[in-house]
Design a protein around this motif. Structure first.
Motif, PDB file in Angstrom:
ATOM      1  N   ASP A 228       0.830  -1.200   0.000  1.00 48.49           N
ATOM      2  CA  ASP A 228       0.000   0.000   0.000  1.00 48.49           C
ATOM      3  C   ASP A 228       0.870   1.258   0.000  1.00 48.49           C
ATOM      4  O   ASP A 228       1.934   1.303   0.630  1.00 48.49           O
ATOM      5  CB  ASP A 228      -0.898   0.028   1.245  1.00 48.49           C
ATOM      6  CG  ASP A 228      -2.027  -0.981   1.134  1.00 48.49           C
ATOM      7  OD1 ASP A 228      -2.340  -1.380   0.009  1.00 48.49           O
ATOM      8  OD2 ASP A 228      -2.563  -1.371   2.195  1.00 48.49           O
ATOM      9  N   GLY A 229       0.399   2.273  -0.711  1.00 57.08           N
ATOM     10  CA  GLY A 229       1.108   3.542  -0.723  1.00 57.08           C
ATOM     11  C   GLY A 229       2.212   3.635  -1.745  1.00 57.08           C
ATOM     12  O   GLY A 229       2.806   4.707  -1.917  1.00 57.08           O
ATOM     13  N   THR A 230       2.507   2.535  -2.436  1.00 58.40           N
ATOM     14  CA  THR A 230       3.567   2.560  -3.436  1.00 58.40           C
ATOM     15  C   THR A 230       3.007   2.971  -4.791  1.00 58.40           C
ATOM     16  O   THR A 230       1.788   2.971  -5.023  1.00 58.40           O
ATOM     17  CB  THR A 230       4.235   1.190  -3.561  1.00 58.40           C
ATOM     18  OG1 THR A 230       3.252   0.240  -4.017  1.00 58.40           O
ATOM     19  CG2 THR A 230       4.780   0.731  -2.213  1.00 58.40           C
ATOM     20  N   ALA A 233       1.078   0.145  -6.327  1.00 59.10           N
ATOM     21  CA  ALA A 233      -0.275  -0.010  -5.785  1.00 59.10           C
ATOM     22  C   ALA A 233      -1.229   0.978  -6.443  1.00 59.10           C
ATOM     23  O   ALA A 233      -2.383   0.638  -6.755  1.00 59.10           O
ATOM     24  CB  ALA A 233      -0.255   0.183  -4.276  1.00 59.10           C
ATOM     25  N   ARG A 234      -0.775   2.190  -6.668  1.00 60.32           N
ATOM     26  CA  ARG A 234      -1.604   3.187  -7.335  1.00 60.32           C
ATOM     27  C   ARG A 234      -1.834   2.801  -8.788  1.00 60.32           C
ATOM     28  O   ARG A 234      -2.945   2.966  -9.324  1.00 60.32           O
ATOM     29  CB  ARG A 234      -0.934   4.568  -7.249  1.00 60.32           C
ATOM     30  CG  ARG A 234      -1.714   5.685  -7.930  1.00 60.32           C
ATOM     31  CD  ARG A 234      -3.122   5.787  -7.391  1.00 60.32           C
ATOM     32  NE  ARG A 234      -3.928   6.787  -8.090  1.00 60.32           N
ATOM     33  CZ  ARG A 234      -5.241   6.737  -8.207  1.00 60.32           C
ATOM     34  NH1 ARG A 234      -5.919   5.727  -7.689  1.00 60.32           N
ATOM     35  NH2 ARG A 234      -5.892   7.697  -8.846  1.00 60.32           N
ATOM     36  N   ASP A 237      -4.620   0.322  -8.987  1.00 60.03           N
ATOM     37  CA  ASP A 237      -5.948   0.940  -8.944  1.00 60.03           C
ATOM     38  C   ASP A 237      -6.340   1.489 -10.312  1.00 60.03           C
ATOM     39  O   ASP A 237      -7.472   1.303 -10.776  1.00 60.03           O
ATOM     40  CB  ASP A 237      -5.972   2.063  -7.903  1.00 60.03           C
ATOM     41  CG  ASP A 237      -5.785   1.549  -6.483  1.00 60.03           C
ATOM     42  OD1 ASP A 237      -6.076   0.358  -6.254  1.00 60.03           O
ATOM     43  OD2 ASP A 237      -5.352   2.336  -5.629  1.00 60.03           O
ATOM     44  N   GLU A 259      -4.126 -10.555   3.984  1.00 61.48           N
ATOM     45  CA  GLU A 259      -4.342  -9.108   3.935  1.00 61.48           C
ATOM     46  C   GLU A 259      -4.581  -8.642   2.507  1.00 61.48           C
ATOM     47  O   GLU A 259      -5.493  -7.850   2.241  1.00 61.48           O
ATOM     48  CB  GLU A 259      -3.142  -8.382   4.543  1.00 61.48           C
ATOM     49  CG  GLU A 259      -3.275  -6.871   4.519  1.00 61.48           C
ATOM     50  CD  GLU A 259      -2.034  -6.172   5.046  1.00 61.48           C
ATOM     51  OE1 GLU A 259      -2.051  -4.936   5.119  1.00 61.48           O
ATOM     52  OE2 GLU A 259      -1.047  -6.869   5.369  1.00 61.48           O
ATOM     53  N   ARG A 260      -3.764  -9.118   1.582  1.00 58.67           N
ATOM     54  CA  ARG A 260      -3.917  -8.721   0.186  1.00 58.67           C
ATOM     55  C   ARG A 260      -5.233  -9.252  -0.376  1.00 58.67           C
ATOM     56  O   ARG A 260      -5.920  -8.563  -1.145  1.00 58.67           O
ATOM     57  CB  ARG A 260      -2.737  -9.231  -0.638  1.00 58.67           C
ATOM     58  CG  ARG A 260      -2.822  -8.914  -2.127  1.00 58.67           C
ATOM     59  CD  ARG A 260      -2.947  -7.447  -2.395  1.00 58.67           C
ATOM     60  NE  ARG A 260      -1.738  -6.727  -2.049  1.00 58.67           N
ATOM     61  CZ  ARG A 260      -1.581  -5.407  -2.196  1.00 58.67           C
ATOM     62  NH1 ARG A 260      -2.571  -4.686  -2.665  1.00 58.67           N
ATOM     63  NH2 ARG A 260      -0.452  -4.821  -1.852  1.00 58.67           N
ATOM     64  N   GLN A 263      -7.992  -7.008   0.750  1.00 56.12           N
ATOM     65  CA  GLN A 263      -7.942  -5.737   0.028  1.00 56.12           C
ATOM     66  C   GLN A 263      -8.591  -5.875  -1.347  1.00 56.12           C
ATOM     67  O   GLN A 263      -9.307  -4.977  -1.798  1.00 56.12           O
ATOM     68  CB  GLN A 263      -6.499  -5.266  -0.108  1.00 56.12           C
ATOM     69  CG  GLN A 263      -5.885  -4.775   1.183  1.00 56.12           C
ATOM     70  CD  GLN A 263      -4.408  -4.442   1.026  1.00 56.12           C
ATOM     71  OE1 GLN A 263      -3.788  -4.787   0.035  1.00 56.12           O
ATOM     72  NE2 GLN A 263      -3.854  -3.750   2.017  1.00 56.12           N
ATOM     73  N   HIS A 267     -11.982  -3.953  -2.893  1.00 52.85           N
ATOM     74  CA  HIS A 267     -11.602  -2.993  -3.934  1.00 52.85           C
ATOM     75  C   HIS A 267     -12.815  -2.549  -4.741  1.00 52.85           C
ATOM     76  O   HIS A 267     -13.721  -3.314  -5.031  1.00 52.85           O
ATOM     77  CB  HIS A 267     -10.570  -3.610  -4.877  1.00 52.85           C
ATOM     78  CG  HIS A 267      -9.818  -2.589  -5.669  1.00 52.85           C
ATOM     79  ND1 HIS A 267     -10.355  -1.967  -6.782  1.00 52.85           N
ATOM     80  CD2 HIS A 267      -8.578  -2.069  -5.503  1.00 52.85           C
ATOM     81  CE1 HIS A 267      -9.470  -1.119  -7.270  1.00 52.85           C
ATOM     82  NE2 HIS A 267      -8.382  -1.163  -6.519  1.00 52.85           N
TER      83      HIS A 267
END
Length: 320
Positions: A228-230, A233-234, A237, A259-260, A263, A267
């Motif tokens: 997340d936050g990388t 990851a963006r 999306d 966890e993934r 997510q 999504h």
């Protein structure tokens, strides 16, 4: 091979030592040359490439199956068929070792046919006909030019009530959009669905994603593992948003932990399908059948993660 000669050495040395020395040097050089040739021949005979090509066939090539889960239902509605080769000593060899040999020898279509036929035999014996199972195969980019590629999947297309064959294609710079689309159309006309594989890795063109008429897109595993936050990851999306806008189904590889997986469940826009070691590593047909049955019976949570250890060998898919 050994040759032995007995002769009195002192008279020979006394009367013609230059000849004796020359003969000995010649014999030593000849022996070195013969030994070098024999070593090279033995190395070629026992090399991985030679062993593979000598034993290439349905007896030594085997299939393993990696489950693909529908995130909405929690059921295993698809699988990716992967190949393994059994070496002459019984050890299992992975594709990264022998795929270059297949490509070099020009036997890619023959290899794909062997794997498809074996997978159909195993799956048809193990899978009940309650709902179509989507079965995906990696296709060599060069084989898109082969007129016989579509017929490779005849066993599956003839069994359409139980199986939906899918060809996973990788974009390459060697094939333009128009050519690639014509090959895709031939496959789809023959009853084979098509995915763009490894989208986001290597050569990947957003314009091609929009222009190519395919049934779905499989995102590269680097997206599935992106923290997340990388930036990755963006990009995940954005890629999901683009694919969702085209109306194509989405498969995300590289789901390595709970966890993934959660997510991906949360999504929005939604992700259709996932695969990865957290669900299961590639397994043999018996293990795949067991995982699928557990998921269908409502024990999918128990099945998730069942394949995370060492490799041991009614919903229809919504691909439009």
């Amino acid at each position: 091979m050994c040759v032995s000669v007995a002769a009195p050495i002192l008279p020979l040395l006394a009367n013609g030592w230059p000849i004796v020395v020359a003969v000995m040097i010649f014999a030593a050089l000849a022996a070195m040359g013969v030994a070098s040739q024999l070593r090279a021949a033995l190395k070629r005979w026992w090399s991985l490439e030679s062993r593979f090509l000598r034993t290439f066939g349905s007896e030594t090539l085997h299939c393993v199956y990696q489950p693909i889960m529908n995130l909405k239902t929690g059921e295993i509605e698809a699988c990716e068929v992967l190949a393994r080769w059994r070496d002459i000593d019984g050890s299992i060899v992975y594709p990264d070792c022998f795929i270059p040999i297949i490509e070099k020898s020009g036997r890619t279509l023959e290899f794909t046919r062997i794997i498809v036929d074996r997978a159909h035999r195993e799956l048809s014996q193990a899978i009940a006909g309650d709902a179509p199972l989507l079965v995906t195969f990696n296709v060599f980019p060069g084989d898109l030019h082969e007129p016989g590629l579509s017929s490779v999947f005849d066993a599956f297309t003839a069994d359409a009530g139980r199986f939906i064959p899918v060809a996973e294609l990788v974009e390459t710079e060697a094939i333009d959009v128009k050519t690639m689309q014509s090959r895709i159309d031939i496959l789809r006309a023959g009853g084979v669905k098509v995915l763009i594989d490894d989208f986001g890795a290597g050569y990947s063109n957003i314009k091609n994603l929009v222009e190519l008429s395919v049934d779905g897109v499989k995102l590269d595993r680097s997206f599935g593992m992106a923290p997340d936050g990388t930036v990755a990851a963006r990009m995940l999306d954005l890629a999901i948003e683009m694919i969702h806008a085209t109306g194509q189904s989405i498969v995300i590889e590289g789901i390595e932990n709970e966890e993934r997986l959660e997510q991906m469940r949360r999504h929005h826009p939604p992700v259709d399908y996932v695969q990865g070691f957290h669900l299961s590593r590639p397994v043999d047909i018996a293990a795949f059948q067991k995982l699928r049955a557990e998921a269908a019976s409502g024990n999918g949570a128990a099945a998730v993660g069942a394949g995370a250890g060492p490799v041991r060998e009614p919903h229809a898919l919504a691909f439009a």
